[in-house]
Design a protein around this motif. Structure first.
Motif, PDB file in Angstrom:
ATOM      1  N   ILE A 183      47.314  44.152  43.765  1.00  0.00           N
ATOM      2  CA  ILE A 183      46.153  43.413  44.284  1.00  0.00           C
ATOM      3  C   ILE A 183      46.687  42.281  45.145  1.00  0.00           C
ATOM      4  O   ILE A 183      47.605  41.559  44.742  1.00  0.00           O
ATOM      5  CB  ILE A 183      45.300  42.816  43.135  1.00  0.00           C
ATOM      6  N   ASN A 222      44.454  46.846  46.422  1.00  0.00           N
ATOM      7  CA  ASN A 222      43.125  46.204  46.410  1.00  0.00           C
ATOM      8  C   ASN A 222      43.250  44.823  47.025  1.00  0.00           C
ATOM      9  O   ASN A 222      44.324  44.229  47.028  1.00  0.00           O
ATOM     10  CB  ASN A 222      42.623  45.958  44.974  1.00  0.00           C
ATOM     11  N   VAL A 224      41.151  40.933  46.830  1.00  0.00           N
ATOM     12  CA  VAL A 224      40.030  40.116  46.334  1.00  0.00           C
ATOM     13  C   VAL A 224      39.972  38.860  47.191  1.00  0.00           C
ATOM     14  O   VAL A 224      40.979  38.456  47.788  1.00  0.00           O
ATOM     15  CB  VAL A 224      40.177  39.730  44.845  1.00  0.00           C
ATOM     16  N   LYS A 234      37.508  40.866  37.399  1.00  0.00           N
ATOM     17  CA  LYS A 234      36.770  42.151  37.392  1.00  0.00           C
ATOM     18  C   LYS A 234      37.653  43.283  37.908  1.00  0.00           C
ATOM     19  O   LYS A 234      37.674  44.381  37.371  1.00  0.00           O
ATOM     20  CB  LYS A 234      35.518  42.026  38.274  1.00  0.00           C
ATOM     21  N   ARG A 235      38.383  42.976  38.987  1.00  0.00           N
ATOM     22  CA  ARG A 235      39.248  44.005  39.585  1.00  0.00           C
ATOM     23  C   ARG A 235      40.320  44.445  38.585  1.00  0.00           C
ATOM     24  O   ARG A 235      40.602  45.627  38.421  1.00  0.00           O
ATOM     25  CB  ARG A 235      39.883  43.417  40.842  1.00  0.00           C
ATOM     26  N   GLU A 238      38.687  46.638  36.004  1.00  0.00           N
ATOM     27  CA  GLU A 238      38.435  47.986  36.545  1.00  0.00           C
ATOM     28  C   GLU A 238      39.726  48.794  36.593  1.00  0.00           C
ATOM     29  O   GLU A 238      39.777  49.963  36.202  1.00  0.00           O
ATOM     30  CB  GLU A 238      37.870  47.887  37.976  1.00  0.00           C
ATOM     31  N   ASN A 239      40.783  48.156  37.097  1.00  0.00           N
ATOM     32  CA  ASN A 239      42.057  48.871  37.241  1.00  0.00           C
ATOM     33  C   ASN A 239      42.635  49.311  35.894  1.00  0.00           C
ATOM     34  O   ASN A 239      43.331  50.321  35.809  1.00  0.00           O
ATOM     35  CB  ASN A 239      43.079  48.000  37.983  1.00  0.00           C
ATOM     36  N   THR A 245      47.248  47.347  36.771  1.00  0.00           N
ATOM     37  CA  THR A 245      47.716  46.628  37.967  1.00  0.00           C
ATOM     38  C   THR A 245      49.159  46.209  37.766  1.00  0.00           C
ATOM     39  O   THR A 245      49.464  45.447  36.842  1.00  0.00           O
ATOM     40  CB  THR A 245      46.845  45.374  38.217  1.00  0.00           C
TER      41      THR A 245
END
Ligand SMILES: Cc1ncc(COP(=O)(O)O)c(C=O)c1O
Length: 488
Positions: A183, A222, A224, A234-235, A238-239, A245
């Motif tokens: 990320i 990703n 953000v 949140k990311r 989700e990951n 991540t």
């Protein structure tokens, strides 16, 4: 406290207030440009005073795509051909002198072509040549010097560029924890590798610039938005459902060397989140390393990253400059030969000319010179003086432009193209116009004898004495009395 433990940032700007002003400038106010009649004068200057540069760079267009090899060298109305660099100044082939706030994109904190380092580098080249392919003691000396100032760098692997270093950091992270995603903070620049030409310049653009790169290459990248810790959480959540991540990458002052400044506690919050999700935190200190202080931005924020990416900063402005350093357990994955890292897995990196004696000696002696001179503090004081002068000029001329600095890294936002909001309905219409305004600003500055990064970023160095800064401000002052609202 010795200068070694001090940082160049004398005060942290009120980021929330700054963000409001930057948002307004880039998204709500009309575009302000240099008056046409004044701009015509500046363009005439280039025809009259820079004819040899024009001739050379016109010819270069036939053999070199776009005429220049480096994004920073693209200047409107045409690139300048530079022949000499010394301290705070550059000279072009036509003999014009410029105050240099580009400083090669940041690394020459000591000023350009700093003689004591240059002499040491020449000694090393005389002795061993620039490269042998075998180990040289300066590799160790450089790693020791970095470790001394940034204890988080328990081990260091020298590479050739910041781009390579970011690639290597992603690989080491995945090799170490076996997780899938990386990320990044939107708008940041982490070089031009296939997986990181994503979310560049304006947060939220995703793969907009990823031409020639198959979608699979950035499938697990990703972005953000800067300062949005909730979105990051949140990311990460989700990951977690899909392989996790491996690492979060951040430019610690904010994307593009702080062009979008971060809140003071952003990096600390990142650290906490990364710990919670067992994700590695990667600080990209390609610009901030040694410039913010010998301890880097990580020392300033007192946040310990797992990995640190170095680039141009690590060889004091000499070529072959990049590297990654950090936790021993993670870095062991880079071990040469067959040993490899955890579970015998090796994060493969290479580079025939990496870690050559020239780059390593240059880096080592540049760090020693910064220690001895307190260059970061002198450059930081110059940045404060320059920014204060710019703020005064904008206020006096009642302009909505914004100047701010983090020590020696100064931002002068006028066209503010990079600060546009992805949700602004005019973004596609205006971004080109704003870029043009910035190009013109860069040209006006050059005609006044001042070189900047894209007409909006100014890196100070130790060579920027009060006299140099005051001279620069006089030159800048001549531009800002000639601003008008752009029509149409
Ligand atoms: C923050 C940051 N990361 C990475 C890079 C890429 O470094 P290089 O140009 O050495 O590939 C840059 C270059 O400007 C940078 O500013």
């Amino acid at each position: 406290m010795s200068t070694k433990q001090q940082y160049s940032i004398s005060h942290w700007p009120d980021t929330e207030e700054l963000q409001k002003r930057l948002y307004r400038l880039a998204n709500e106010l009309p575009i302000h440009q240099i008056k046409r009649s004044k701009m015509d004068e500046y363009l005439k200057h280039f025809d009259e005073k820079c004819a040899r540069s024009k001739k050379i760079t016109d010819r270069a267009k036939e053999l070199i795509p776009g005429g220049v090899q480096h994004n920073l060298a693209f200047n409107y109305p045409f690139p300048l051909a530079i022949t000499k660099a010394d301290g705070a100044y550059l000279w072009d082939v036509d003999g014009n002198r410029y105050i240099d706030f580009l400083q090669a994109g940041g690394p020459t904190l000591l000023g350009s072509n700093y003689l004591p380092v240059q002499e040491k580098v020449i000694e090393v080249i005389r002795e061993s040549g620039p490269v042998t392919g075998l180990f040289h003691e300066y590799e160790l000396k450089l790693a020791e010097a970095i470790h001394e100032h940034m204890p988080s760098v328990e081990m260091f692997r020298m590479l050739m560029s910041g781009t390579e270093a970011c690639m290597a950091a992603a690989r080491a992270a995945r090799c170490f924890n076996g997780k899938k995603y990386i990320i990044k903070i939107g708008g940041a620049y982490h070089g031009w590798s296939d997986q990181l030409v994503f979310g560049m310049r304006v947060p939220g653009v995703g793969p907009l610039d990823a031409h020639g790169i198959p979608a699979g290459c950035y499938q697990f990248t990703n972005e953000v938005f800067p300062n949005d810790i909730d979105a990051l959480q949140k990311r990460l959540e989700e990951n977690e459902k899909d392989g996790g991540t491996a690492a979060v990458f951040v430019e610690p002052l904010g994307p593009e060397s702080g062009t979008r400044p971060v809140l003071r506690d952003f990096n600390r919050n990142l650290r906490d989140l990364c710990d919670r999700f067992e994700t590695l935190l990667v600080f990209d200190e390609v610009v901030t390393g040694f410039r913010v202080g010998l301890g880097g931005a990580q020392g300033y924020f007192n946040v310990k990253p797992d990995l640190t990416v170095f680039g141009k900063c690590v060889a004091g402005g000499y070529p072959g400059a990049g590297g990654v350093g950090g936790r021993k357990d993670v870095m062991s994955g880079f071990a040469a030969g067959l040993a490899g890292g955890p579970g015998g897995k090796r994060a493969f990196v290479g580079g025939t000319l990496s870690a050559n004696p020239l780059s390593c000696a240059a880096g080592y002696f540049a760090i020693k010179a910064i220690e001895e001179t307190g260059a970061h503090l002198k450059a930081g004081a110059a940045g404060d003086r320059l920014t204060k002068g710019l703020v005064d000029i904008f206020e006096r001329n009642r302009l909505p432009f914004v100047a701010f600095n983090h020590g020696s890294i100064c931002h002068m936002e006028t066209g503010a193209a990079m600060l546009m909001d992805i949700k602004n309905p005019n973004i596609f219409k205006e971004v080109g116009q704003r870029k043009k305004v910035m190009e013109e600003m860069g040209a006006a500055l050059m005609a006044e004898g001042v070189i900047t990064l894209a007409g909006s970023r100014l890196y100070c160095s130790m060579a920027d004495t009060d006299d140099v800064i005051d001279d620069a401000l006089d030159r800048l002052d001549r531009i800002f009395g000639h601003i008008e609202i752009k029509q149409g």
